[in-house]
Design a protein around this motif. Structure first.
Motif, short mmCIF file in Angstrom:
data_model
loop_
_atom_site.label_atom_id
_atom_site.label_comp_id
_atom_site.label_asym_id
_atom_site.label_seq_id
_atom_site.Cartn_x
_atom_site.Cartn_y
_atom_site.Cartn_z
N THR A 7 76.28 34.75 43.97
CA THR A 7 75.43 33.73 43.36
C THR A 7 74.05 34.33 43.10
N THR A 8 73.18 33.55 42.50
CA THR A 8 71.78 33.93 42.36
C THR A 8 70.96 33.13 43.37
N SER A 9 69.84 33.68 43.81
CA SER A 9 69.00 32.98 44.79
C SER A 9 67.57 33.47 44.67
N SER A 10 66.63 32.56 44.91
CA SER A 10 65.21 32.90 44.92
C SER A 10 64.64 32.91 46.33
N VAL A 11 65.50 32.76 47.34
CA VAL A 11 65.01 32.60 48.70
C VAL A 11 64.62 33.93 49.34
N SER A 12 65.54 34.89 49.37
CA SER A 12 65.23 36.18 49.98
C SER A 12 66.02 37.27 49.29
N SER A 13 65.62 38.51 49.54
CA SER A 13 66.31 39.64 48.91
C SER A 13 66.33 40.83 49.84
N ILE A 14 67.37 41.66 49.68
CA ILE A 14 67.45 42.94 50.37
C ILE A 14 67.69 43.99 49.29
N ILE A 15 66.66 44.75 48.97
CA ILE A 15 66.73 45.74 47.91
C ILE A 15 66.16 47.06 48.46
N ASP A 70 66.79 48.67 51.14
CA ASP A 70 66.48 48.54 52.57
C ASP A 70 65.16 47.82 52.84
N THR A 71 64.68 47.04 51.88
CA THR A 71 63.48 46.24 52.06
C THR A 71 63.87 44.77 52.03
N LEU A 72 63.48 44.03 53.06
CA LEU A 72 63.75 42.60 53.13
C LEU A 72 62.51 41.84 52.69
N THR A 73 62.69 40.91 51.76
CA THR A 73 61.59 40.06 51.34
C THR A 73 62.00 38.60 51.41
N TYR A 74 61.02 37.74 51.70
CA TYR A 74 61.19 36.30 51.56
C TYR A 74 60.38 35.88 50.35
N VAL A 75 61.04 35.40 49.32
CA VAL A 75 60.40 34.95 48.09
C VAL A 75 59.43 36.03 47.57
N GLY A 76 59.83 37.28 47.69
CA GLY A 76 59.05 38.39 47.17
C GLY A 76 58.02 38.96 48.13
N ALA A 80 64.50 34.40 60.21
CA ALA A 80 64.49 33.16 59.43
C ALA A 80 65.51 33.15 58.29
N ASP A 81 65.64 34.25 57.58
CA ASP A 81 66.62 34.29 56.49
C ASP A 81 67.06 35.72 56.25
N HIS A 82 68.24 35.85 55.64
CA HIS A 82 68.76 37.19 55.42
C HIS A 82 69.79 37.18 54.31
N GLU A 83 69.36 36.63 53.17
CA GLU A 83 70.20 36.59 51.97
C GLU A 83 71.53 35.91 52.28
N LEU A 84 72.66 36.40 51.74
CA LEU A 84 73.95 35.72 51.92
C LEU A 84 74.71 36.28 53.12
N VAL A 96 74.58 45.91 55.17
CA VAL A 96 73.75 46.01 53.96
C VAL A 96 72.77 47.16 54.03
N TYR A 97 72.06 47.31 55.15
CA TYR A 97 71.06 48.37 55.26
C TYR A 97 71.73 49.72 55.48
N LYS A 98 71.32 50.70 54.71
CA LYS A 98 71.90 52.04 54.81
C LYS A 98 71.01 53.00 55.60
N HIS A 99 69.71 52.73 55.62
CA HIS A 99 68.78 53.66 56.27
C HIS A 99 67.95 52.98 57.36
N GLY A 100 68.39 51.84 57.82
CA GLY A 100 67.69 51.19 58.92
C GLY A 100 67.25 49.78 58.59
N ASP A 101 67.34 48.92 59.58
CA ASP A 101 66.94 47.52 59.47
C ASP A 101 65.42 47.44 59.58
N PRO A 102 64.73 46.95 58.55
CA PRO A 102 63.26 46.92 58.59
C PRO A 102 62.69 45.97 59.64
N ARG A 103 63.50 45.09 60.16
CA ARG A 103 63.03 44.12 61.16
C ARG A 103 62.95 44.72 62.56
#
Length: 373
Positions: free
Chosen positions: A13-21, A23-29, A182-186, A260-267
């Motif tokens: 699906t598409t979502s504006s809530v969070s992204s993992i790109i 190895d960077t996690l963002t909430y609404v950018g 708090a969130d972690h995409e799908l 999802v993360y290939k080089h480490g969880d940023p959290r």
């Protein structure tokens, strides 16, 4: 049609809530590092639900709404008291049942307009910390503690759990943990929630379904498994033989690697730092030292970096939280993300109905029962 096991790599699906790109996690950018170091959990709730950060007035109003709805209904208190007085009841099963029961106490449970759904969102987010804390105390024969109106979610949870005011560093640590989870995409529980409400089922059903998914040890239970491992290790000098024995037996070391993360969880780095500070504060730095040694061995041998669950274990332990409450605490935080995705699903809904690649027998002919061997 060709199946993809576990839907790995499938964009559903598409979502504006969070992204993992990359190895960077963002909430609404917003980068998770920026938010963890600067925001309150309440700001994150507003961000995920409204897709923007609140101003002072909006944040104050959200806090007021959450404080107003924070009390746990007496029906849930009585339900917990009906359990036999011992510690064997699985907290995630209790939480799952309590949220379903919460829906039965809400006269708006099946009202599906956006305004009613937002009011239910406030109730769910406000009440889930108190539900977890009340269960923890009642099963020990203690009375629940009423939350303080002037406290935020992080401070109130620790207060209602332990019955005493937490220190500033404890509040800081727990606030950061809430933000990081708090969130972690799908993820599995969020996808479960979206599948459920895509049928236009109610928000309580969606959250109950999500909790059921989170209950599994491959999702929310990993940090409890990490703490069990650290407890079994016992002392720093035991870490290397313990981990090498596990690897020789090809047993999984919990808290490492990620789908999802290939080089480490940023959290992970934020909780690693809080683990160091908290274990030093409590005089039990061995938990942090053991964790460091386990990380050194696993990353060296397996090339797997720690994920968010690994250091959250020693953080929660240092906050005096029972180990089997680690996953319910995950739900306290992830409630914000689940709700954000549920509201997003409602806003642009389409029934989620994938297909399956059939691998069973073909061209069979029915045989009457008297003729079957």
């Amino acid at each position: 049609m060709t199946a993809t096991r576990g839907l790995e790599g499938v964009v559903a699906t598409t979502s504006s809530v969070s992204s993992i790109i990359d190895d960077t996690l963002t909430y609404v950018g917003y980068d998770i590092d920026d938010l963890t170091e600067n925001a309150s959990f309440e700001e994150i709730i507003y961000l995920l639900w409204h897709l923007r950060l609140p101003n002072k007035t909006e944040l104050a109003e959200l806090k007021k709404q959450l404080a107003k709805e924070a009390a746990v209904p007496q029906e849930i208190i009585e339900h917990f008291k009906s359990y036999p007085l011992n510690n064997v009841h699985p907290p995630m099963a209790a939480l799952r049942t309590a949220i379903s029961l919460l829906g039965l106490t809400d006269s708006e449970a099946d009202v599906m307009n956006p305004e009613a759904n937002y009011r239910k969102a406030i109730r769910l987010q406000a009440k889930v910390p108190g539900i977890v804390a009340a269960f923890s105390r009642i099963r020990k024969g203690l009375d629940p503690v009423e939350p303080k109106e002037e406290y935020g979610i992080a401070e109130n949870f620790l207060y209602t759990l332990n019955g005493e005011d937490p220190s500033p560093i404890e509040v800081e640590a727990f606030n950061k943990a809430l933000i990081l989870h708090a969130d972690h995409e799908l993820n599995a529980s969020t996808f479960t929630a979206r599948v459920c409400v895509a049928t236009l089922s109610d928000i309580y059903s969606g959250i109950t379904a999500a909790i059921g998914a989170l209950k599994g040890p491959l999702h929310g239970g990993a940090n409890e498994a990490v703490m069990k491992m650290l407890t079994e290790i016992g002392e720093v000098e035991n870490a290397e033989p313990y981990i090498r024995s596990k690897m020789e037996k090809k047993e999984k070391v919990m808290g490492f690697g990620h789908r999802v993360y290939k080089h480490g969880d940023p959290r992970a780095k934020h909780l690693k730092e809080m683990s160091k500070r908290l274990t030093n504060l409590t005089g039990e730095s061995k938990w942090y030292d053991m964790s460091i040694r386990v990380e050194e061995i696993v990353t060296s041998e397996k090339k797997l970096p720690p994920n968010v669950d690994f250091y959250s274990a020693s953080v929660y332990h240092s906050l005096g939280i029972d180990h089997d409450l680690f996953t319910p605490i995950f739900a306290v935080s992830r409630m914000s993300g689940w709700i954000a995705h549920i509201l997003e699903q409602y806003d642009n809904n389409r029934l989620i109905r994938p297909r399956a690649e059939y691998t069973g027998p073909d061209k069979q002919t029915f045989v009457p029962i008297d003729e079957r061997a």
